[in-house]
Design a protein around this motif. Structure first.
Motif, PDB file in Angstrom:
ATOM      1  N   THR A  11       0.853  -1.250  -0.007  1.00 42.70           N
ATOM      2  CA  THR A  11       0.016   0.085   0.010  1.00 42.70           C
ATOM      3  C   THR A  11       0.851   1.259  -0.064  1.00 42.70           C
ATOM      4  OG1 THR A  11      -0.048  -0.281   2.216  1.00 42.70           O
ATOM      5  CG2 THR A  11      -2.083  -0.819   1.170  1.00 42.70           C
ATOM      6  N   GLY A  12       2.098   1.192   0.809  1.00 35.86           N
ATOM      7  CA  GLY A  12       3.108   2.318   0.620  1.00 35.86           C
ATOM      8  C   GLY A  12       3.413   2.526  -0.799  1.00 35.86           C
ATOM      9  N   TYR A  48       1.783   1.736  -3.724  1.00 32.91           N
ATOM     10  CA  TYR A  48       0.569   2.673  -4.285  1.00 32.91           C
ATOM     11  C   TYR A  48       0.526   4.083  -3.873  1.00 32.91           C
ATOM     12  CZ  TYR A  48      -1.244  -1.921  -5.708  1.00 32.91           C
ATOM     13  OH  TYR A  48      -1.474  -3.203  -6.439  1.00 32.91           O
ATOM     14  N   PHE A  49       0.790   4.368  -2.378  1.00 34.51           N
ATOM     15  CA  PHE A  49       0.723   5.798  -2.103  1.00 34.51           C
ATOM     16  C   PHE A  49       1.560   6.637  -2.656  1.00 34.51           C
ATOM     17  CE2 PHE A  49       1.350   9.320   0.889  1.00 34.51           C
ATOM     18  CZ  PHE A  49       0.080   9.812   1.148  1.00 34.51           C
ATOM     19  N   PHE A  50       2.840   6.115  -2.836  1.00 37.22           N
ATOM     20  CA  PHE A  50       4.254   7.277  -3.368  1.00 37.22           C
ATOM     21  C   PHE A  50       4.047   6.945  -4.832  1.00 37.22           C
ATOM     22  CE2 PHE A  50       5.393   6.697   1.288  1.00 37.22           C
ATOM     23  CZ  PHE A  50       4.992   7.975   1.390  1.00 37.22           C
ATOM     24  N   HIS A  85       1.580   7.562  -7.345  1.00 39.14           N
ATOM     25  CA  HIS A  85       0.312   7.832  -7.678  1.00 39.14           C
ATOM     26  C   HIS A  85       0.192   8.260  -8.995  1.00 39.14           C
ATOM     27  CE1 HIS A  85      -3.872   8.725  -6.621  1.00 39.14           C
ATOM     28  NE2 HIS A  85      -3.708   9.997  -7.088  1.00 39.14           N
ATOM     29  N   GLU A 138      -1.137   5.545 -11.980  1.00 37.43           N
ATOM     30  CA  GLU A 138      -2.154   4.869 -12.564  1.00 37.43           C
ATOM     31  C   GLU A 138      -3.463   4.928 -11.679  1.00 37.43           C
ATOM     32  OE1 GLU A 138      -3.297   0.133 -13.510  1.00 37.43           O
ATOM     33  OE2 GLU A 138      -2.010   0.885 -12.000  1.00 37.43           O
ATOM     34  N   ILE A 139      -4.638   5.296 -12.105  1.00 41.98           N
ATOM     35  CA  ILE A 139      -5.912   5.338 -11.339  1.00 41.98           C
ATOM     36  C   ILE A 139      -6.774   4.469 -11.802  1.00 41.98           C
ATOM     37  CG2 ILE A 139      -7.765   6.570 -10.699  1.00 41.98           C
ATOM     38  CD1 ILE A 139      -5.096   7.947  -9.552  1.00 41.98           C
ATOM     39  N   ILE A 140      -7.321   3.354 -10.957  1.00 42.31           N
ATOM     40  CA  ILE A 140      -8.119   2.197 -11.620  1.00 42.31           C
ATOM     41  C   ILE A 140      -9.655   2.716 -11.664  1.00 42.31           C
ATOM     42  CG2 ILE A 140      -6.443   0.344 -11.216  1.00 42.31           C
ATOM     43  CD1 ILE A 140      -8.295   0.033  -8.777  1.00 42.31           C
ATOM     44  N   THR A 141      -9.983   3.682 -11.241  1.00 39.34           N
ATOM     45  CA  THR A 141     -11.327   4.117 -11.158  1.00 39.34           C
ATOM     46  C   THR A 141     -11.471   5.038 -12.514  1.00 39.34           C
ATOM     47  OG1 THR A 141     -10.624   6.030  -9.563  1.00 39.34           O
ATOM     48  CG2 THR A 141     -11.927   4.002  -8.826  1.00 39.34           C
ATOM     49  N   GLN A 152     -13.240   8.297 -14.269  1.00 40.25           N
ATOM     50  CA  GLN A 152     -13.890   9.608 -13.674  1.00 40.25           C
ATOM     51  C   GLN A 152     -15.080   9.913 -14.599  1.00 40.25           C
ATOM     52  OE1 GLN A 152     -11.600  10.656 -11.672  1.00 40.25           O
ATOM     53  NE2 GLN A 152     -10.735   8.729 -12.101  1.00 40.25           N
ATOM     54  N   PRO A 196     -18.244  11.498 -14.744  1.00 38.63           N
ATOM     55  CA  PRO A 196     -18.888  12.535 -15.613  1.00 38.63           C
ATOM     56  C   PRO A 196     -18.031  13.460 -16.469  1.00 38.63           C
ATOM     57  CG  PRO A 196     -19.050  12.912 -13.340  1.00 38.63           C
ATOM     58  CD  PRO A 196     -18.088  12.121 -13.387  1.00 38.63           C
ATOM     59  N   ASP A 197     -16.728  13.112 -16.438  1.00 33.28           N
ATOM     60  CA  ASP A 197     -15.786  13.927 -17.165  1.00 33.28           C
ATOM     61  C   ASP A 197     -15.456  13.005 -18.264  1.00 33.28           C
ATOM     62  OD1 ASP A 197     -15.857  15.841 -15.395  1.00 33.28           O
ATOM     63  OD2 ASP A 197     -14.031  15.271 -14.170  1.00 33.28           O
TER      64      ASP A 197
END
Lengths: 156, 358
Positions: free
Chosen positions: A24-25, A27-29, A31, A33-36, A38, A40-41
């Motif tokens: 998880t650390g 992933y935190f550092f 940042h 790739e975003i798997i969700t 966006q 409405p955009d």
């Protein structure tokens, strides 16, 4: 040896927790790739077979292919479709059954596609729109044939 | 060294020039109270936002990003929502206890604030048993939680409160023993003396092995004491809807929510005072040049930096580890943490007597 096992458990537990924290650390550092999505955009490209709602196909002369045969109404498992028919007078003076209003209850529809399969003339299809939320339930009752539309020539 | 003592003295002399002794004291108390309340409000907003962003980054998401710049006003909007919501009291609830419980939890959080030293000279009450006071008063918050659970007239709430009671009572022990380990080295319970004793280096480094073990145990125990995941059995969203605050809504719920975050802040403040030197800058032994450079950063920045680092670690725990079952939770305490911390206390005593620390 009890005490050796005990110490092994403690260190094994701490090690496995640290492995998780490392993940998880990381992933935190990192940042990037975003798997969700966006939503409405950026809108997702929907697959071809996605079913959003039933629509009636109209061409540019405001003509549809629905003969009012009620095959879709009979095929529908939960009474989503209600077809009101009328009788047209043909030029030969004969009465002929035709579509008056095609009432579609979106709030009851399960998008099972049975009405589209049942339609003998290919008058209706599934559209890909999915943002159906409204403030009043009555807004979900839709009339699918456009006002003033009529049956396409040569469709029986 | 930067200090706020001058500001404090200026306020004191200005007030006592125009007012009597008693009214000066009262006005000063009022000022301190307002400062604490506004600190709490800001902390609530900042920590909830930080929690949401940290969790989002750890789960490869973006987190709140609609209200304000990068979602920075999200918590303000949430608070507004909670303020305008209706505060329901369920039928059959014990009305007095139900209304009193959230305030009790907040009062306890405010009481623990008293002996914390924010920077040199900025401390509300430098009493000579500061650490003992903190451990004693922090146990009262469990009464608030039990009160909320009992008064709600709801089985979920009661179960959550009972679990919370068992959990806090158990983990107080190892947290207390971890604090004692440092008290052995400092030979004082007074917060200001504990901070002063770390002039030449933080206890985490000066007292090496026993301090590191105590620090790990302390962090685990306070995570459990503040009822946070992986020890969030009091809330247990998947089993008890929301545990002891199931029936709370509106501002009373907001108080519980705020108290949770303020408690995290406070335990991290205690942790950084004991192990990471409080407001003391990072000093290495007698390297006076290096120490002098570090002194340029104000103590309050050091203190808040350390606190937020510890809060980040606790959030890191929450978003990494799976939840424990109640029996696993008590096993961890009674079979692992407590024996280890007792052994560690002995080790620390030996180290302190033999003078093996720096």
């Amino acid at each position: 040896m009890f005490i050796v096992d005990y110490i092994k458990t403690v260190f094994g537990g701490v090690k496995s927790l640290l492995v998780g924290m490392n993940r998880t650390g990381y992933y935190f550092f990192h940042h990037k790739e975003i798997i969700t999505q966006q939503y409405p955009d950026v809108k997702q490209v929907l697959p071809e077979r996605f079913r959003g709602e039933v629509v009636m196909i109209h061409d540019e002369k405001n003509e549809h292919r629905c003969t009012g045969c009620t095959a879709c109404e009979l095929a529908c498992p939960n009474a989503t479709i209600k077809i009101v028919t009328k009788f047209d007078i043909t030029p030969e003076g004969k009465k002929k059954k035709a579509l008056d209003t095609f009432v579609y209850h979106l709030e009851l529809c399960t998008m099972c596609n049975l009405c589209i399969e049942a339609c003998p003339t290919g008058a209706i299809k599934m559209d890909q729109t999915f943002e159906h939320s409204v403030y009043d339930r009555s807004l979900l009752i839709k009339i699918l044939n456009k006002p003033g539309s009529k049956l396409m020539e040569g469709v029986e | 060294m930067f200090s706020l003592e001058g500001l404090k003295n200026t306020i004191h002399y200005t007030l006592s020039a125009s007012l009597g002794t008693t009214s000066t004291l009262l006005v000063e108390m009022l000022i301190v109270g307002i400062c604490v309340i506004s600190l709490f409000a800001v902390l609530g907003l900042v920590l909830v936002f930080m929690e949401r962003k940290v969790s989002a980054y750890m789960q490869i998401r973006l987190g709140p990003n609609r209200v304000g710049f990068q979602g920075s006003l999200q918590t303000v909007a949430d608070t507004l929502k909670l303020v305008v919501k209706e505060g329901l009291v369920p039928n059959g609830a014990d009305k007095f206890l139900f209304n009193f419980a959230p305030f009790l939890v907040m009062i306890v959080a405010m009481l623990i604030m008293a002996p914390i030293a924010f920077t040199k000279g900025l401390q509300m009450w430098d009493l000579n048993i500061g650490v003992l006071y903190v451990t004693a008063v922090s146990s009262i918050s469990v009464i608030g939680i039990l009160m909320a659970g009992w008064a709600s007239n709801n089985k979920y709430s009661l179960l959550g409160a009972m679990r919370s009671g068992a959990q806090i009572v158990s983990y107080e022990l190892s947290a207390g023993l971890a604090i004692l380990t440092i008290v052995i080295f400092t030979e004082s319970l007074q917060i200001s003396k504990i901070v002063e004793s770390q002039q030449t280096g933080w206890w985490l480094f000066k007292a090496h092995i026993p301090a590191v073990i105590a620090f790990i145990i302390f962090i685990i125990a306070v995570t459990a004491e503040t009822n946070r995941a992986p020890f969030d059995l009091a809330e247990a969203e998947s089993e008890l809807t929301a545990g002891f605050h199931t029936e709370y809504s509106g501002m009373r719920f907001a108080l519980f929510f705020l108290a949770e975050y303020v408690n995290i802040f406070i335990v991290c403040a205690i942790g950084s005072t004991l192990f990471l030197g409080g407001w003391m800058p990072f000093h290495i032994g007698h390297w006076s040049a290096f120490n002098h450079v570090m002194d340029f950063i104000p103590g309050i920045v050091w203190f808040f930096g350390k606190i937020f680092f510890l809060i980040f670690v606790i959030m890191w725990f929450r978003w990494t580890f799976p939840r424990l079952r109640i029996d696993q939770l008590l096993n961890l305490e009674w079979k692992y943490l407590l024996p280890i911390s007792m052994f560690n206390l002995l080790l620390a005593t030996v180290v302190a007597i033999m003078g093996w620390h720096f």
